[in-house]
Design an enzyme around this catalytic site. Structure first.
Site, mmCIF file in Angstrom:
data_model
loop_
_atom_site.group_PDB
_atom_site.id
_atom_site.type_symbol
_atom_site.label_atom_id
_atom_site.label_comp_id
_atom_site.label_asym_id
_atom_site.label_seq_id
_atom_site.Cartn_x
_atom_site.Cartn_y
_atom_site.Cartn_z
ATOM 1 N N VAL A 148 -32.734 -94.069 58.254
ATOM 2 C CA VAL A 148 -33.421 -92.783 58.657
ATOM 3 C C VAL A 148 -32.475 -91.985 59.643
ATOM 4 O O VAL A 148 -32.686 -90.422 59.671
ATOM 5 C CB VAL A 148 -34.934 -92.977 59.219
ATOM 6 C CG1 VAL A 148 -35.521 -91.568 59.680
ATOM 7 C CG2 VAL A 148 -35.597 -93.679 58.198
ATOM 8 N N GLU A 149 -32.037 -92.520 60.522
ATOM 9 C CA GLU A 149 -31.438 -91.726 61.523
ATOM 10 C C GLU A 149 -30.229 -91.155 61.448
ATOM 11 O O GLU A 149 -30.028 -90.039 61.652
ATOM 12 C CB GLU A 149 -31.004 -92.842 63.109
ATOM 13 C CG GLU A 149 -32.321 -93.366 63.543
ATOM 14 C CD GLU A 149 -32.866 -92.104 64.553
ATOM 15 O OE1 GLU A 149 -31.999 -91.403 64.772
ATOM 16 O OE2 GLU A 149 -33.996 -92.267 64.935
ATOM 17 N N THR A 150 -29.290 -91.780 60.566
ATOM 18 C CA THR A 150 -27.959 -91.193 60.416
ATOM 19 C C THR A 150 -27.286 -91.428 59.036
ATOM 20 O O THR A 150 -26.258 -91.348 58.560
ATOM 21 C CB THR A 150 -26.920 -91.664 61.419
ATOM 22 O OG1 THR A 150 -26.682 -92.947 61.307
ATOM 23 C CG2 THR A 150 -27.372 -91.159 62.721
ATOM 24 N N TYR A 349 -42.470 -91.072 61.608
ATOM 25 C CA TYR A 349 -41.259 -91.868 61.537
ATOM 26 C C TYR A 349 -41.330 -93.304 61.393
ATOM 27 O O TYR A 349 -40.598 -93.797 60.828
ATOM 28 C CB TYR A 349 -40.580 -91.338 63.012
ATOM 29 C CG TYR A 349 -39.289 -92.036 63.309
ATOM 30 C CD1 TYR A 349 -37.937 -91.685 63.078
ATOM 31 C CD2 TYR A 349 -39.515 -93.254 64.057
ATOM 32 C CE1 TYR A 349 -36.964 -92.158 63.110
ATOM 33 C CE2 TYR A 349 -38.131 -93.941 64.246
ATOM 34 C CZ TYR A 349 -36.771 -93.350 63.872
ATOM 35 O OH TYR A 349 -35.774 -94.243 64.071
#
Length: 368
Positions: A148-150, A349
């Protein structure tokens, strides 16, 4: 851990391989004047902060409190530049903007990210297994976070961290409903960043990250880097841009620090009592996502659990995920659900992280 953010697309920086490293031998003696080449003006940047009395007063105070070179701190903050577009990115959506869990979910639980997650898991299965043994955090949660982040390091950000932190420390938008609190937070992050750069000899204008100053595969803010990042590959330095093992261990370390409960599910499905009069939604939703209700109290208020969930030990929260104009989705969030929201303050999230991790794990089971 930090504010919501959208990392800009970028291949991982080779130049960042040593940036913010914990103890590389070449970094024992920090530069006392940031290099002019490193401080070259970024595109579409505003004025430098050297002309801002408030920024220079902050620099003097920081240097005195932290025992840093006054000249070095003033040079670093003074060469940072206002990024005019960044404050706007910190503002919440306009009032009345409908949230939509299904649309949000579709951004992250999709084929490209699942395939990338499978590759990442396969290539780093030993580090993921070791992190689960040592910290108690399941591999699928770590895989979900990094995806999800990168997108497993493909989207780590192109902003100079020094510029973004200075911009948000001195020009946080006054229109934000918690402007004073958030500006104080970013001043603290700028302080942590410069203090760590001084300790390790990192050139302050080298690290790149998100528009909020988050760095590396796991998008750690400076305070989280200092407190939770670990050298998980054993090479005597911490590299969250290019070492998957360090990223894996650091995410696990972060969650352990925030009270992750090994073996506890993140959430349970919820259904409501057939007799609508028994469902006390006002009481159930009042604590928001903070786990508050024991199982018996949770069910007495009309939120029912199936199967083994009714033997859950620990408090629960009724988590509401809006779906635009359609009926909301509800789940029972555990203490581990809440722990994920400490990484990013959003129930949407946390659900995306959980769902992506589950999807990657399921895909691995049926992969040839």
């Amino acid at each position: 851990m930090r504010p919501a953010r959208n990392a800009a697309l970028i291949a991982p920086f080779l130049i960042a391989a040593c940036a913010f490293s914990a103890c590389a031998a070449a970094q024992k003696h920090p530069k006392k004047t940031p290099s002019r080449q490193a401080a070259a003006q970024p595109p579409q940047a505003g004025p430098a902060y050297a002309s801002r009395p408030d920024a220079m007063a902050f620099a003097d105070d920081l240097a005195e409190r932290r025992g840093l070179s006054r000249e070095w701190v003033r040079q670093a903050i003074g060469q940072a530049r206002l990024l005019p577009g960044v404050p706007r990115l910190m503002l919440p959506p306009p009032r009345g903007t409908a949230k939509n869990w299904r649309a949000y979910r579709a951004r992250f639980i999709e084929p490209v990210r699942i395939r990338a997650g499978m590759r990442f898991w396969q290539n780093n299965r030993d580090a993921l297994a070791r992190a689960e043994r040592e910290y108690g955090v399941p591999a699928e949660i770590i895989v979900g976070i990094l995806g999800v982040e990168t997108l497993y390091g493909e989207q780590t950000g192109t902003y100079r961290v020094m510029d973004t932190l200075a911009t948000l420390a001195f020009d946080f938008p006054a229109a934000h409903p918690r402007a004073a609190e958030r500006q104080a937070y970013f001043r603290g992050e700028l302080e942590q960043f410069l203090s760590h750069c001084d300790r390790t000899g990192v050139e302050p204008f080298t690290p790149r990250g998100s528009y909020a100053g988050a760095m590396g595969m796991p998008q750690f803010m400076p305070s989280s880097w200092v407190q939770y990042a670990v050298d998980f590959d054993g090479d005597s330095r911490i590299d969250l841009w290019n070492s998957p093992a360090d990223a894996i261990g650091s995410v696990a370390s972060y969650f352990k620090g925030y009270g992750w409960q090994p073996g506890m599910p993140v959430w349970y499905p919820v259904r409501f009592a057939d007799d609508g009069a028994r469902v006390d939604m006002q009481t159930l939703l009042a604590p928001d996502i903070l786990p508050t209700f024991g199982v018996q109290r949770f069910m007495a208020l009309g939120a029912l659990l199936d199967g083994d969930a009714d033997s859950h030990a620990g408090p629960l929260a009724l988590v509401e995920l809006q779906n635009g104009g359609d009926a909301p989705t509800y789940v029972a969030g555990t203490e581990n659900f809440y722990a994920i929201t400490r990484y990013n303050w959003s129930s949407y999230y946390a659900m995306a992280v959980s769902e992506l991790g589950r999807a990657v794990a399921a895909a691995r089971l049926v992969a040839p």
